[in-house]
Design a protein around this motif. Structure first.
Motif, mmCIF file in Angstrom:
data_model
loop_
_atom_site.group_PDB
_atom_site.id
_atom_site.type_symbol
_atom_site.label_atom_id
_atom_site.label_comp_id
_atom_site.label_asym_id
_atom_site.label_seq_id
_atom_site.Cartn_x
_atom_site.Cartn_y
_atom_site.Cartn_z
ATOM 1 N N PRO A 174 0.791 -1.244 0.000
ATOM 2 C CA PRO A 174 0.000 0.000 0.000
ATOM 3 C C PRO A 174 0.816 1.284 0.000
ATOM 4 C CG PRO A 174 -0.997 -1.596 1.477
ATOM 5 C CD PRO A 174 0.313 -2.185 1.044
ATOM 6 N N ARG A 175 2.108 1.207 0.306
ATOM 7 C CA ARG A 175 2.921 2.420 0.392
ATOM 8 C C ARG A 175 3.923 2.578 -0.744
ATOM 9 N NH1 ARG A 175 2.905 5.056 5.359
ATOM 10 N NH2 ARG A 175 1.555 4.072 6.921
ATOM 11 N N GLN A 176 4.109 1.543 -1.556
ATOM 12 C CA GLN A 176 5.064 1.667 -2.655
ATOM 13 C C GLN A 176 4.764 0.646 -3.747
ATOM 14 O OE1 GLN A 176 8.919 0.992 -0.904
ATOM 15 N NE2 GLN A 176 8.783 -1.215 -1.178
ATOM 16 N N GLY B 124 -1.720 -5.603 -1.316
ATOM 17 C CA GLY B 124 -0.871 -4.803 -2.186
ATOM 18 C C GLY B 124 -1.389 -3.398 -2.392
ATOM 19 N N LEU B 125 -0.892 -2.762 -3.441
ATOM 20 C CA LEU B 125 -1.246 -1.374 -3.728
ATOM 21 C C LEU B 125 -2.720 -1.225 -4.099
ATOM 22 C CD1 LEU B 125 -0.507 1.565 -4.133
ATOM 23 C CD2 LEU B 125 0.517 0.964 -6.345
ATOM 24 N N GLY B 126 -3.262 -2.228 -4.799
ATOM 25 C CA GLY B 126 -4.684 -2.173 -5.142
ATOM 26 C C GLY B 126 -5.562 -2.138 -3.903
ATOM 27 N N GLY B 127 -5.222 -2.981 -2.922
ATOM 28 C CA GLY B 127 -5.965 -2.981 -1.665
ATOM 29 C C GLY B 127 -5.805 -1.678 -0.910
ATOM 30 N N GLY B 128 -4.612 -1.070 -1.031
ATOM 31 C CA GLY B 128 -4.397 0.226 -0.381
ATOM 32 C C GLY B 128 -5.317 1.289 -0.947
ATOM 33 N N LEU B 129 -5.479 1.294 -2.294
ATOM 34 C CA LEU B 129 -6.375 2.270 -2.925
ATOM 35 C C LEU B 129 -7.821 2.030 -2.514
ATOM 36 C CD1 LEU B 129 -6.741 4.601 -4.958
ATOM 37 C CD2 LEU B 129 -7.012 2.872 -6.756
#
Length: 315
Positions: A32-34, A276-281
């Motif tokens: 989620p941060r990079q 991951g990043l998708g879940g962070g968004l």
């Protein structure tokens, strides 16, 4: 003994190399941060998706989203091909699409993020800006072909303008009104929502269909410029509205309680099988200021950004 020791020494570099590969592989995973991921979205949601991803990247500068804007059905195919991590759509996956992911032994989850409106737009010099659902249905069925059939309007054949075939705007109206054949309609594919607006502005007899986020952000200069020279039609549910107040526009007031007849849901669908990043968004949109951005864009967020009010009573 020496032979066993030599064998162990030969295996040791392989073990270390394997360990390094695992460490490198894990570090390459986004979180989620990079990281960088590809997402796809129907082009009618471009202003919304751009604002949400820019907001997220502003908080986490080591993240980046490669965004493919394309007709909704193509975005869904990209998800099924596993070439897009998440997609923005107006519908959930159907049984056939879910079965494809199941056969791939992949994961999927969805999140309802907002209520959107499909806006009907005409040129400013079209004297009428009101239409009823039955009138619109008659147009889409090919029963009404001239503007004179709509009280208070002008003369001229009605031309329908959409962004693309297989895009959410066209699919939405076809499904809503049960339209199976459009071959006899005067219909144009302009290529994008922005081009629909430009086409309608220049052609008074054209009726355009766009995602409302293109013109609903009151703080955006681009939105203000696109709104110039066009009217957003008010749509009434009943054939005989009691008053002008029954004609609703696709902005927040009309989207609340789904009063606007052409409202639709906006979803994020993800294939991400780890955090991951998708879940962070998705978390950002559901629990953070993402809801505030959706509200600013003129849509109705599923999760409203909480605001604390301090009320003081003076005695």
């Amino acid at each position: 003994m020496k032979t066993k020791l030599a064998a162990l020494l030969l295996l040791l570099p392989l073990g270390v190399a394997g360990l390094l590969r695992c460490t490198s592989s894990n570090s390459d995973l986004d979180n989620p941060r990079q990281g960088t991921i590809t997402i796809a979205a129907d082009e009618s949601f471009q202003p919304l998706v751009k604002s949400l991803t820019n907001g997220y990247e502003g908080i986490y500068p080591n993240t980046h989203f490669n965004i493919d804007y394309k007709p909704e059905q193509e975005a869904i195919r990209q998800l099924l091909n596993d070439s897009a991590r998440i997609i923005f759509t107006t519908r959930q996956l159907n049984e056939k699409e879910l079965e494809i992911i199941k056969k791939q032994k992949g994961s999927q989850k969805f999140q309802h993020i907002a209520t959107d409106g499909l806006a009907l737009v005409t040129a400013k010099n079209n004297p009428d800006s009101l239409i009823t659902v039955p009138q619109l249905k008659a147009i889409l069925e090919g029963k009404t072909t001239d503007w004179t059939a709509i009280k208070g309007s002008q003369e001229g054949l009605i031309t329908l303008v959409f962004d693309n075939a297989n895009a959410s705007n066209l699919n939405f109206v076809l499904n809503k009104f049960g339209i199976k054949d459009i071959q006899k309609l005067r219909i144009i594919s302009a290529g994008s929502n922005e081009n629909v607006i430009k086409d309608v502005r220049e052609n008074p007899t054209h009726l355009g269909f766009i995602g409302v986020s293109w013109i609903s952000d009151g703080h955006s200069l681009a939105s203000e410029e696109l709104s110039n020279g066009i009217r957003v039609m008010g749509v009434a549910k009943d054939a005989q509205p009691a008053s002008v107040a029954d004609y609703i526009q696709p902005f927040q007031e009309g989207l609340e309680f789904k009063r606007y007849p052409l409202h639709r849901d906006v979803y994020i669908i993800s294939r991400e099988g780890y955090s991951g990043l998708g879940g962070g968004l998705m978390t950002y949109i559901a629990r953070d200021v993402g809801g505030l951005i959706i509200q600013k864009m003129g849509l109705l967020p599923t999760v409203v950004y909480p605001r604390e009010l301090e009320i003081k009573r003076e005695l």
